[in-house]
Write an enzyme that holds these catalytic residues in place. Structure first.
Site, short mmCIF file in Angstrom:
data_model
loop_
_atom_site.label_atom_id
_atom_site.label_comp_id
_atom_site.label_asym_id
_atom_site.label_seq_id
_atom_site.Cartn_x
_atom_site.Cartn_y
_atom_site.Cartn_z
N CYS A 1 0.81 -1.23 0.00
CA CYS A 1 0.00 0.00 0.00
C CYS A 1 0.84 1.27 0.00
O CYS A 1 0.31 2.36 -0.21
CB CYS A 1 -0.94 0.00 1.20
SG CYS A 1 -2.10 -1.37 1.22
N HIS B 1 -9.46 3.64 -1.31
CA HIS B 1 -8.10 3.10 -1.24
C HIS B 1 -7.76 2.26 -2.47
O HIS B 1 -7.72 1.03 -2.41
CB HIS B 1 -7.96 2.27 0.03
CG HIS B 1 -6.59 1.74 0.30
ND1 HIS B 1 -5.43 2.36 -0.11
CD2 HIS B 1 -6.19 0.60 0.96
CE1 HIS B 1 -4.39 1.66 0.26
NE2 HIS B 1 -4.82 0.58 0.91
#
Length: 389
Positions: free
Chosen positions: A84, A336
């Site tokens: 991420c 996200h």
């Protein structure tokens, strides 16, 4: 060494997109070009963040492909993958290339599609995300990232008395902020009761404690101080960038609640920027789960260890509070799309420092901080931006 500047930013809405990666990224990149007042021929290099395209899209060698699509064929291109923290790592390398004088103007960005628009459902995508866990010790047990951060957060609850209501207050705050962001995936307020009534995903997290799967893209133009002076974009300074890692797998970490990589990356960034945590006026932190925001604000020094739990409910981290955290809505409400998240944080903070954030504007912000983690917090990149004259 020159002082890097962000001179242009752009991003798509976050949510569900049917269009391919090249088209999504082009929207963000061309918006950044326009914002910076830069032509394609003035860009020296392209650094891309994309974590999962090879698994979700069967699409690799993406950097030159995307560069070709936006008219940048021929320049050096590189794709980064760091779970991420992917596009924050790309940003770090762009900053260092500009600082060193290797390049004067660099396009940096990220793009990802993580929703069922890829053809993968929630179980399949959860398994793709879990590929960032330890291959021998964690993946075979079925441990997914709600479980990873559930373990970290449960330990914090045990040590410091953090409650499920404290966690729910983080979701409530970030959803409230998300209503002020037209690009956010979720622009609807919620309540502590609604969060606690949502289905349990992995103790202590309910569904509303978890960020969504998202599609989207974000881009920024990083330029030297000298190059920035010749462009029409309103520059924001890059005061410091820190990058640190921690032990993998989770069971080998010395302190489950410390998120050591965040503390070390923050220390690096603060030292480079020559500031302390109390100089930061606004922050975007990696709230993939509500507990992750609690751990982050402690690691960054915004609150004392153990005080992160009640911070959202007390208004400390809300707009108008002592240290506004995630005015964009954060990962929780903004969304996200893995490879785009780190640069999307920088887009928000650039707009904050320019005074362009509209209803979510933090008044008189001079320093802004982005905290982007990867995997089980084994990687963290912390960036400090500043207003420049």
């Amino acid at each position: 060494m020159t002082s890097p500047r962000i001179v242009g930013v752009g991003m798509t809405d976050f949510g569900v997109h049917e269009r391919p990666l090249v088209e999504l990224f082009a929207d963000a990149a061309f918006a950044a070009f326009d914002d910076a007042g830069v032509e394609g021929g003035e860009i020296d290099a392209f650094y891309l963040g994309n974590a999962m395209g090879g698994q979700t899209e069967r699409d690799t060698h993406l950097a030159p492909t995307l560069a070709s699509h936006v008219g940048l064929a021929g320049i050096p291109c590189q794709r980064y993958e760091d779970a991420c923290a992917t596009s924050s790592n790309a940003f770090k390398h762009a900053v260092r290339a500009v600082e060193s004088g290797r390049h004067d103007v660099v396009l940096v960005g990220g793009v990802e599609r993580c929703t069922p628009a890829t053809g993968l459902g929630t179980p399949e995508m959860t398994a793709v995300f879990a590929s960032a866990a330890h291959r021998q010790y964690e993946q075979p047990t079925g441990l997914s990232f709600p479980g990873v951060f559930g373990l970290l957060t449960t330990r914090h609850m045990h040590e410091h008395g953090t409650t499920e209501e404290d966690l729910a207050a983080v979701a409530v705050k970030n959803h409230r902020h998300g209503t002020l962001n037209s690009r956010a995936q979720f622009g609807k307020e919620t309540t502590v009761e609604e969060v606690l009534d949502s289905p349990l995903v992995a103790s202590p997290f309910h569904l509303m404690d978890c960020c969504p799967f998202s599609d989207g893209a974000a881009a920024a133009i990083v330029a030297s101080e000298e190059a920035a002076a010749s462009l029409s974009g309103d520059p924001v300074g890059v005061a410091g960038v820190g990058h640190a890692t921690d032990v993998v797998p989770l069971a080998d970490k010395a302190d489950l609640t410390a998120t050591r990589s965040a503390r070390e990356a923050a220390a690096q960034a603060y030292e480079e920027a020559d500031i302390a945590p109390d100089h930061v006026d606004v922050a975007e932190v990696h709230d993939c789960f509500t507990g992750a925001e609690v751990l982050a604000i402690e690691a960054l020094g915004f609150v004392e260890d153990g005080a992160g739990g009640p911070a959202a409910a007390a208004g400390t981290t809300a707009l108008g509070g002592e240290i506004p955290v995630n005015p964009s809505g954060g990962l929780k409400a903004k969304g996200h799309p893995i490879g785009a998240t780190g640069v999307a944080q920088l887009v928000e903070l650039t707009e904050q420092l320019r005074g362009e954030a509209g209803d979510r504007q933090v008044a008189d912000a001079e320093y802004a901080l982005a905290h982007n983690l990867g995997g089980d917090a084994a990687t963290t990149v912390v960036s400090v931006l500043e207003v420049v004259a």
